[in-house]
Design an enzyme around this catalytic site. Sequence first.
Site, short mmCIF file in Angstrom:
data_model
loop_
_atom_site.label_atom_id
_atom_site.label_comp_id
_atom_site.label_asym_id
_atom_site.label_seq_id
_atom_site.Cartn_x
_atom_site.Cartn_y
_atom_site.Cartn_z
N HIS A 96 0.82 -1.21 0.00
CA HIS A 96 0.00 0.00 0.00
C HIS A 96 0.86 1.27 0.00
CE1 HIS A 96 -3.40 -2.57 0.56
NE2 HIS A 96 -3.07 -2.93 1.79
N ASP A 100 -2.35 -11.04 -1.70
CA ASP A 100 -2.89 -10.49 -0.46
C ASP A 100 -4.37 -10.16 -0.74
OD1 ASP A 100 -1.78 -8.81 2.20
OD2 ASP A 100 -3.57 -7.93 1.28
N HIS A 116 -6.07 -7.64 -0.08
CA HIS A 116 -6.33 -6.23 -0.41
C HIS A 116 -5.58 -5.84 -1.69
CE1 HIS A 116 -6.66 -6.79 3.99
NE2 HIS A 116 -7.79 -6.11 3.80
N ASP A 148 -3.90 -13.05 4.32
CA ASP A 148 -5.20 -12.57 4.82
C ASP A 148 -6.44 -13.04 4.03
OD1 ASP A 148 -4.46 -10.84 2.79
OD2 ASP A 148 -4.40 -9.03 4.04
ZN LIG Z 1 -3.90 -7.34 3.06
#
Ligand SMILES: [Zn+2]
Length: 308
Positions: free
Chosen positions: A129, A166, A168, A243
């Site tokens: 991120h 991941d 996200h 995750d």
């Molecule tokens: Zn994540």
Amino acid sequence: MVSLVYHPGYNITAFGLEKRHPFDSLKYRRIHDALIARGLRRERDFSRPCAVSFRELANVHTLEYLGSLRRREALARILEVPIVASLPRWLIDWRVLKPMRLATGGTILACRLALEHGVAINLGGGFHHAASAWAGGFCVYADVPLAVRMLYDEGKVERVLVVDLDAHQGNGTAEVFEAWPWAAIYDIYERDNFPSVKEAEDYPLPVASGLSGIEYLDILYDTLPVALDKFKPDLVVYNAGSDPYVNDPLAGFCLTANDLADRDLAVVTMARERRIPFAMVLSGGYARDSWKIHADSIEGILTRFDQE
Ligand SMILES: [Zn+2]
């Protein structure tokens, strides 16, 4: 033999600060210790990275962004831990940012070792991120873009594919890669989760919450080989966030620990079948047993690829 990269300084333990974020800050040490306890590696088998330098960070990050990290309020927002705004700056740098610069150095080292030996895993990193001029979601430094930019500038790679699994979206990596035609990102992520604003990607696979392991793995098996054969990278960097796990508090997928081990083994196998050097970083994973999911998955990779 698969190269493993680790430094004890990866672990963030800042006087209880770590308890204010769902991230298990000892995850890295627990994975390292588990691999030793299972007899897969000895202490001296791990390669130790150096922390990335300010000058290296400036290869990808803007000077304005790096300067903003001196402001505690900016850091508190990126780290999602409001109390950071009231801590002394030297303490934040020593106990939070330094571990992240070490893990970033670990990603750079893992990419180098992958080019030399075929498969390398950094027991940390994956701060996807973080973009060049902004960041969020507990990520400060864009470790994967930094690593591949360095190798590209040295003439060691010409085309890099990041496989981001991941839960996200890897919005930071995607933002950096938009200006680099030689780097692409393949990304399966939860459509209605963080980050709220998604970035454009080369191979985006936004999917709905509640996806089962079978459904998820079907998507992966159907689409990743196509992306690999189309883009033809000479390095794959795998952002292996755990995750998508069914018990993860920050994501809504329903993969079991076995599904995640199958997923990780499938990704490395697809790359190695094509003789592509493969570096893996750990990224997110916020369940209490995330460390064990990674340890089991890495055990599967070592068992299969140590003899390669
Ligand atoms: Zn994540």
